[in-house]
Design a protein around this motif. Sequence first.
Motif, mmCIF file in Angstrom:
data_model
loop_
_atom_site.group_PDB
_atom_site.id
_atom_site.type_symbol
_atom_site.label_atom_id
_atom_site.label_comp_id
_atom_site.label_asym_id
_atom_site.label_seq_id
_atom_site.Cartn_x
_atom_site.Cartn_y
_atom_site.Cartn_z
ATOM 1 N N SER A 117 0.829 -1.207 0.000
ATOM 2 C CA SER A 117 0.000 0.000 0.000
ATOM 3 C C SER A 117 0.859 1.250 0.000
ATOM 4 O O SER A 117 0.352 2.355 -0.118
ATOM 5 N N GLY A 118 2.163 1.076 0.137
ATOM 6 C CA GLY A 118 3.103 2.191 0.071
ATOM 7 C C GLY A 118 3.879 2.143 -1.231
ATOM 8 O O GLY A 118 3.303 1.952 -2.303
ATOM 9 N N THR A 119 5.209 2.267 -1.148
ATOM 10 C CA THR A 119 6.076 2.217 -2.326
ATOM 11 C C THR A 119 7.132 1.146 -2.135
ATOM 12 O O THR A 119 7.918 1.205 -1.188
ATOM 13 N N LEU A 120 7.131 0.160 -3.017
ATOM 14 C CA LEU A 120 8.118 -0.910 -2.995
ATOM 15 C C LEU A 120 9.042 -0.751 -4.188
ATOM 16 O O LEU A 120 8.595 -0.737 -5.337
ATOM 17 N N GLY A 121 10.335 -0.614 -3.929
ATOM 18 C CA GLY A 121 11.307 -0.517 -4.998
ATOM 19 C C GLY A 121 12.195 -1.743 -5.021
ATOM 20 O O GLY A 121 12.649 -2.196 -3.972
ATOM 21 N N VAL A 122 12.427 -2.287 -6.204
ATOM 22 C CA VAL A 122 13.385 -3.374 -6.376
ATOM 23 C C VAL A 122 14.348 -2.947 -7.470
ATOM 24 O O VAL A 122 13.940 -2.763 -8.619
ATOM 25 N N ALA A 123 15.625 -2.765 -7.124
ATOM 26 C CA ALA A 123 16.622 -2.303 -8.089
ATOM 27 C C ALA A 123 17.861 -3.173 -7.971
ATOM 28 O O ALA A 123 18.319 -3.460 -6.853
ATOM 29 N N VAL A 124 18.402 -3.610 -9.111
ATOM 30 C CA VAL A 124 19.527 -4.545 -9.075
ATOM 31 C C VAL A 124 20.681 -4.050 -9.940
ATOM 32 O O VAL A 124 20.486 -3.389 -10.954
ATOM 33 N N SER A 125 21.910 -4.385 -9.505
ATOM 34 C CA SER A 125 23.123 -4.088 -10.257
ATOM 35 C C SER A 125 23.971 -5.358 -10.310
ATOM 36 O O SER A 125 24.477 -5.812 -9.282
ATOM 37 N N THR A 146 13.471 -2.163 -11.372
ATOM 38 C CA THR A 146 14.469 -1.534 -12.233
ATOM 39 C C THR A 146 15.739 -2.374 -12.307
ATOM 40 O O THR A 146 16.345 -2.692 -11.281
ATOM 41 N N ALA A 147 16.146 -2.726 -13.531
ATOM 42 C CA ALA A 147 17.452 -3.345 -13.768
ATOM 43 C C ALA A 147 18.425 -2.244 -14.161
ATOM 44 O O ALA A 147 18.292 -1.633 -15.222
ATOM 45 N N LEU A 148 19.410 -1.991 -13.320
ATOM 46 C CA LEU A 148 20.249 -0.808 -13.469
ATOM 47 C C LEU A 148 21.446 -1.005 -14.392
ATOM 48 O O LEU A 148 21.890 -0.062 -15.038
ATOM 49 N N THR A 149 22.006 -2.207 -14.420
ATOM 50 C CA THR A 149 23.241 -2.432 -15.159
ATOM 51 C C THR A 149 23.156 -3.707 -15.985
ATOM 52 O O THR A 149 22.220 -4.501 -15.841
ATOM 53 N N ASN A 150 24.157 -3.916 -16.832
ATOM 54 C CA ASN A 150 24.265 -5.183 -17.535
ATOM 55 C C ASN A 150 24.337 -6.335 -16.531
ATOM 56 O O ASN A 150 24.802 -6.173 -15.402
ATOM 57 N N ASN A 151 23.911 -7.523 -16.988
ATOM 58 C CA ASN A 151 23.893 -8.721 -16.140
ATOM 59 C C ASN A 151 23.004 -8.534 -14.914
ATOM 60 O O ASN A 151 23.269 -9.093 -13.849
ATOM 61 N N SER A 152 21.950 -7.741 -15.063
ATOM 62 C CA SER A 152 20.987 -7.519 -13.986
ATOM 63 C C SER A 152 19.624 -8.048 -14.405
ATOM 64 O O SER A 152 19.217 -7.858 -15.548
ATOM 65 N N LEU A 166 2.440 0.221 -11.371
ATOM 66 C CA LEU A 166 3.528 -0.728 -11.555
ATOM 67 C C LEU A 166 4.440 -0.219 -12.656
ATOM 68 O O LEU A 166 4.021 -0.078 -13.806
ATOM 69 N N ASN A 167 5.693 0.094 -12.301
ATOM 70 C CA ASN A 167 6.678 0.609 -13.253
ATOM 71 C C ASN A 167 7.789 -0.424 -13.448
ATOM 72 O O ASN A 167 8.451 -0.817 -12.485
ATOM 73 N N ILE A 168 7.993 -0.864 -14.684
ATOM 74 C CA ILE A 168 8.990 -1.881 -15.005
ATOM 75 C C ILE A 168 9.957 -1.285 -16.020
ATOM 76 O O ILE A 168 9.554 -0.894 -17.116
ATOM 77 N N THR A 169 11.257 -1.225 -15.647
ATOM 78 C CA THR A 169 12.221 -0.506 -16.482
ATOM 79 C C THR A 169 13.584 -1.180 -16.482
ATOM 80 O O THR A 169 14.071 -1.611 -15.442
ATOM 81 N N ALA A 170 14.200 -1.235 -17.674
ATOM 82 C CA ALA A 170 15.631 -1.532 -17.789
ATOM 83 C C ALA A 170 16.302 -0.231 -18.203
ATOM 84 O O ALA A 170 15.924 0.373 -19.198
ATOM 85 N N ILE A 171 17.291 0.216 -17.439
ATOM 86 C CA ILE A 171 17.807 1.565 -17.632
ATOM 87 C C ILE A 171 19.340 1.588 -17.595
ATOM 88 O O ILE A 171 19.969 0.761 -16.936
ATOM 89 N N ASP A 172 19.919 2.505 -18.305
ATOM 90 C CA ASP A 172 21.351 2.754 -18.273
ATOM 91 C C ASP A 172 21.585 3.972 -17.382
ATOM 92 O O ASP A 172 21.308 5.099 -17.781
ATOM 93 N N PRO A 173 22.050 3.772 -16.138
ATOM 94 C CA PRO A 173 22.169 4.911 -15.225
ATOM 95 C C PRO A 173 23.180 5.953 -15.680
ATOM 96 O O PRO A 173 23.050 7.129 -15.364
ATOM 97 N N ALA A 174 24.187 5.538 -16.455
ATOM 98 C CA ALA A 174 25.179 6.504 -16.916
ATOM 99 C C ALA A 174 24.584 7.487 -17.908
ATOM 100 O O ALA A 174 24.808 8.688 -17.849
ATOM 101 N N ALA A 175 23.775 6.937 -18.820
ATOM 102 C CA ALA A 175 23.147 7.799 -19.819
ATOM 103 C C ALA A 175 21.869 8.423 -19.286
ATOM 104 O O ALA A 175 21.407 9.435 -19.794
#
Length: 208
Positions: A117-125, A146-152, A166-175
Motif C-alpha cells: 500500500s506504500g512504495t516498494l522498490g526493487v533495483a539490481v546491479s 528496475t534493472a540498473l546495469t548489464n547482467n541484472s 507498476l513501473n517496469i524498467t531496464a535503464i542505463d544509469p550513466a546515460a
Amino acid sequence: GNWSNPVTWSGITGGVVPTSGTDVTLPPGYMVMVDIENAVCNKLTVANSNSLVFKSGGILTCNSTFTGGGGSTVTFQGDGRLNLVSGGVISGALNFNGTGTGTTAYISLDVSTVSVSGTLGVAVSSITIVISGSGSITNYGIINLTALTNNSSINIEPALTNTGRLNITAIDPAAGNPVKPDSVTTARRVKVNSITTNNGWLSIVNAE
C-alpha cells in the motif's frame, strides 16, 4: 551488527539471538546483517529507516508477518534468501536492492500474500533477484522494478494483482535513459510472469 552475534540484539531482545518465536522490530536507523544460513524469527518489522543486509549465503526465515516501510532498505550482497512464510505488508517506502556479479538472491513467498500500500522498490546491479513461490502480491500503491546495469535481472514468479502503479524498467544509469538489452549475457531484464488483474497504471520500458 551480525544476526548471529548476541551483542547485536542487546537493545532489542536483551542480547538473545532471535528464535522462531521471536518478534523482531528493528530500532530507527538500525542495521542488521544476515550472516548465517539459519537465521529465523516470528514477526519482522523493518520500517524505521532500517537496513537489513544479507551477506552472501545468508538465509532468513520469517514465520509470521513481515512489515516494511519507513524508508528502509533490504540489501543482498550476493546469493541469499528471505523466506516469508505468512506474507507481509509494505505500508511505507521500502527498497530491495542487490549487488554481486553473477549471483542470485531469492525472496520466497510460500503460500502467502504480500500487500503493498506504500512504495516498494526493487533495483539490481549485476545480480538477479527472484521473487519466487506459490504466494501472491497485491499492489495498491507503487511498485518500481528496475534493472540498473548489464547482467541484472528481476524475475517475479508469483501472481501479481495490480490496482496501483507498476513501473517496469531496464535503464542505463550513466546515460540516464532506458536501453534495450544488448545480448543474452549482458541483458538487463525485468520479467513479471503473471499479472492476474490490472486495474491500475502499468508502465513497461524495455522489459519482458
